[in-house]
Enzyme design. Sequence first.
Site, short mmCIF file in Angstrom:
data_model
loop_
_atom_site.label_atom_id
_atom_site.label_comp_id
_atom_site.label_asym_id
_atom_site.label_seq_id
_atom_site.Cartn_x
_atom_site.Cartn_y
_atom_site.Cartn_z
N GLY A 11 0.64 -1.30 0.05
CA GLY A 11 0.02 -0.11 -0.09
C GLY A 11 0.72 1.39 0.00
CB ILE A 18 -1.35 5.65 5.95
CG1 ILE A 18 -2.33 6.62 6.24
CG2 ILE A 18 -1.33 4.48 7.48
CD1 ILE A 18 -3.63 6.43 6.54
CG ASP A 63 -4.72 -5.89 -9.12
OD1 ASP A 63 -5.31 -5.85 -8.18
OD2 ASP A 63 -5.03 -5.56 -10.43
CB VAL A 64 -4.81 -7.41 -3.48
CG1 VAL A 64 -3.49 -6.81 -2.79
CG2 VAL A 64 -5.58 -5.96 -3.32
CB ALA A 94 -14.94 2.43 -3.53
CE1 TYR A 154 -13.67 6.24 3.94
CE2 TYR A 154 -14.97 4.39 5.26
CZ TYR A 154 -13.69 4.86 4.62
OH TYR A 154 -12.75 4.18 4.86
CE LYS A 161 -10.93 1.21 4.60
NZ LYS A 161 -9.52 0.55 4.56
CB THR A 192 -3.26 9.51 1.60
OG1 THR A 192 -4.61 9.05 1.72
CG2 THR A 192 -2.88 9.46 2.90
CG LEU A 193 -3.17 9.20 -4.93
CD1 LEU A 193 -2.96 10.38 -5.59
CD2 LEU A 193 -2.52 8.03 -5.48
#
Length: 254
Positions: A11, A18, A63-64, A94, A154, A161, A192-193
């Site tokens: 990541g 992070i 790529d997960v 997402a 979100y 999550k 962050t991005l």
Amino acid sequence: MLKDKLGLVFGVANKRSIAWSIAQAWHQAGARLAFTYQGERLKANVEELVGTFGQDTPIYPCDVTRDEEILSVFENLKRDFGKLHLVLHSIAFAPREALEGRFVNTSREAFRIAHDVSAYSLLGIARAAQPLMTDGGSIVAMTYYGAEKVVPHYNVMGVAKASLEATVRYLAHDLGPDKIRVNAISAGPVNTLAARGISGFGEMLKYHADHAPLKRNVLPKELGDTGLYLASDMSSAVTGEVIYVDCGYNIMGM
Ligand code: NAP
């Protein structure tokens, strides 16, 4: 604190990630690390950052959403490190439209992608990591308060999550007998991005800072410090937990 520990970090996209803050804390504490990157687009970025850790820092593509790429990472890691003690999962995605409109309009495909990348991947990674964690280990994932309470915009990421946090608990139960601990850090908002993909993110930052007991937002280094705690023996009896590092925002009722 992490001398002789071997870790794998998923990541890092850039220096604001992070994952980069936590990787720095792990590195400074003596761990030897390997990194993954998604796609050629980010390879140079990640190479440049991790180059500061020395030439013997492997980076692998992953790529997960692709099982064969997850397996290949761990085959490479077995060759390069032989074993593993630490994993950081700091990945989420997402489709942008799902983070803008009304939650009720989330498509089946956006729901599937969000859960695949952001939650299932922890399970796939943990399963592949387990055989290498022969001395036990610590797996750390990143989550957010939107898993528990509604945070406008979100949307489906909050639902993903929630799935991630439940996955942390089920993995903690399953892997506990192997002395593998699994925990999540619930971070307050950080610029962050990935965060910039959430519409109204600037407002979210301000709202958190105004309403958190500490009257500010969390600093990247503070996430690194908690990541270090969870990786080290300081947290040896802690597993299956979601630890809030959010300047206290989550305790507020009003
Ligand atoms: P970030 O720097 O953009 O990191 C997100 C990472 O996920 C990127 O490296 C991204 O790679 C990767 N990723 C996305 N899809 C992937 C896939 N299919 N395979 C492999 N990697 C993939 O943003 P961040 O804010 O540090 O996010 C890290 C974690 O912290 C996420 O789980 C996020 O939900 C969580 N978190 C963030 C905040 C915040 O406010 N920033 C708060 C709480 C929790 P690409 O760039 O190539 O897509």
